[in-house]
Design an enzyme around this catalytic site. Structure first.
Site, PDB file in Angstrom:
ATOM      1  N   GLU A  57      23.275  58.082  45.032  1.00 39.01           N
ATOM      2  CA  GLU A  57      22.588  59.121  45.527  1.00 39.01           C
ATOM      3  C   GLU A  57      21.691  59.835  44.363  1.00 39.01           C
ATOM      4  O   GLU A  57      20.555  60.011  44.657  1.00 39.01           O
ATOM      5  CB  GLU A  57      23.275  60.302  46.294  1.00 39.01           C
ATOM      6  CG  GLU A  57      24.024  59.739  47.325  1.00 39.01           C
ATOM      7  CD  GLU A  57      25.428  59.280  47.065  1.00 39.01           C
ATOM      8  OE1 GLU A  57      26.488  59.430  47.889  1.00 39.01           O
ATOM      9  OE2 GLU A  57      25.685  58.908  45.940  1.00 39.01           O
ATOM     10  N   THR A 166      47.335  20.389  51.464  1.00 40.34           N
ATOM     11  CA  THR A 166      46.614  20.746  50.371  1.00 40.34           C
ATOM     12  C   THR A 166      46.951  19.955  49.255  1.00 40.34           C
ATOM     13  O   THR A 166      46.129  20.058  48.236  1.00 40.34           O
ATOM     14  CB  THR A 166      47.430  22.016  49.911  1.00 40.34           C
ATOM     15  OG1 THR A 166      48.788  21.975  49.508  1.00 40.34           O
ATOM     16  CG2 THR A 166      47.428  23.332  50.991  1.00 40.34           C
ATOM     17  N   THR A 201      52.152  27.322  39.678  1.00 40.78           N
ATOM     18  CA  THR A 201      50.820  26.807  39.541  1.00 40.78           C
ATOM     19  C   THR A 201      50.129  26.888  38.282  1.00 40.78           C
ATOM     20  O   THR A 201      49.391  25.966  37.699  1.00 40.78           O
ATOM     21  CB  THR A 201      49.715  27.811  40.280  1.00 40.78           C
ATOM     22  OG1 THR A 201      50.286  27.744  41.515  1.00 40.78           O
ATOM     23  CG2 THR A 201      48.398  27.346  40.297  1.00 40.78           C
TER      24      THR A 201
END
Length: 341
Positions: A57, A166, A201
């Site tokens: 603003e 996957t 992972t």
């Protein structure tokens, strides 16, 4: 064009301005603002100025200058009414002589929570709330979730063949999806404050987890998302510098929320994906589906763990978006009350 249609059109301009600020302002909300003079032109557009600069603003009002007197101001989020890193935006709006303010959403931050709206109304400003609210709520979903729950907005990213695999039985998985889908996934990283994976992972794939995008998509001030590893990562892994975290996932999310993480992208592996899904912690699922079939039941699935025992217990959400990304398909799912959200 009706006044309502005009309001929506101008709020869309504010939404566009906010989108350009998203990657450089978090943990502040990415807000857009448009000031329209009484005569209709010229429009003055602003967005949150980085992590420490002026709010949207104030930026838009500064650009409007004297034309702000008697103008209509559009802000995607309620102007603040408290002293933070910057002064209250409501003071700037009132001082500028704005006649009307159109707000997309009330700010759920307890320091605001409607007080800014009431303060402007008390000053004689006509305030309308809720214009393009759904559009703004979608854009600010991570901020809103964080302010309401104290936790980050959790996005679970998955990539699979159309038959839900996957990786092949031998573990090969690069690349299931095409280059365009992988680029889109990097955009998800760039929009997130943190990327979370399991230690398995990291050990198996050695991902860097950085957002690798063209320079024109990474604005000045962009910072790479934090890398979060559940467990530990060897010192020579590409994920470093990373934060290693342990404990129940809700506790991990609580801590990340306390640290100002608004959105966390969960990238794997299948065990972590199952854990966040089974615990009902996912706010948005993003699935990239490749036009490929392994054609058997021996490939690796999206989740590693016990699933629903019967069809009646299967998780069902709502498809929020579906679009082609190159040769692949991106499907966004969100929970519904029926899915336990």
């Amino acid at each position: 064009m009706s006044e309502h249609d005009t309001d929506i059109e101008r709020m869309e301009l504010a939404v566009e301005a906010a989108a350009g600020a998203r990657r450089v302002v978090s943990p502040r909300p990415w807000v857009g603002c448009v000031v329209v003079p009484a005569g209709g032109q010229p429009l003055s557009v602003g967005a949150t100025d980085g992590r420490r600069g002026a709010h949207a603003e104030v930026v838009a009002l500064a650009r409007a200058g004297a034309t702000a007197r008697g103008a209509t101001l559009y802000s995607t989020l309620e102007p603040c009414s408290h002293q933070g890193q910057t002064g209250p935006c409501t003071d700037a709006v009132i001082a500028a002589g704005v006649a009307r303010v159109v707000v997309g959403l009330v700010d759920p931050d307890p320091r605001v929570a409607g007080e800014g709206i009431e303060r402007m109304r008390a000053a004689g400003i006509d305030v309308e709330v809720g214009v393009a609210a759904d559009r703004v709520a979608e854009q600010l979903a991570p901020y809103l979730a964080h302010r309401r729950t104290g936790r980050p907005y959790v996005v679970l990213k998955l990539a699979a063949t159309l038959d839900g695999r996957t990786a092949a039985p031998d573990g090969t998985s690069q690349w299931i999806t095409g280059a365009e889908a992988r680029l889109d996934a990097h955009r998800l990283r760039a929009d997130s404050d943190a990327v979370l994976v399991g230690s398995g992972t990291v050990a198996a794939d050695d991902p860097a987890l950085t957002a690798r995008l063209p320079d024109d998509e990474l604005p000045p001030g962009f910072e790479q998302p934090r890398r979060i590893v559940l467990g530990s990562a060897a010192a020579d892994r590409k994920v470093h510098p990373a934060t290693e975290m342990r404990g129940p996932l809700p506790d991990v999310l609580d801590e990340l929320g306390r640290q100002g993480v608004l959105q966390v992208l969960v990238e794997g592996g299948a065990g972590v994906a199952h854990a966040v899904h089974a615990a009902g912690l996912v706010d948005r699922y993003v699935l990239y589906l490749a036009p490929a079939l392994f054609g058997g039941d021996d490939g690796r699935g999206l989740f590693a763990g016990t699933g629903a025992a019967t069809l009646a217990d299967a998780w069902r959400g709502r498809v929020a978006a579906c679009r082609a990304v190159g040769a692949d398909l991106r499907v966004d799912l969100v929970p519904t009350p029926e899915s336990g959200a």
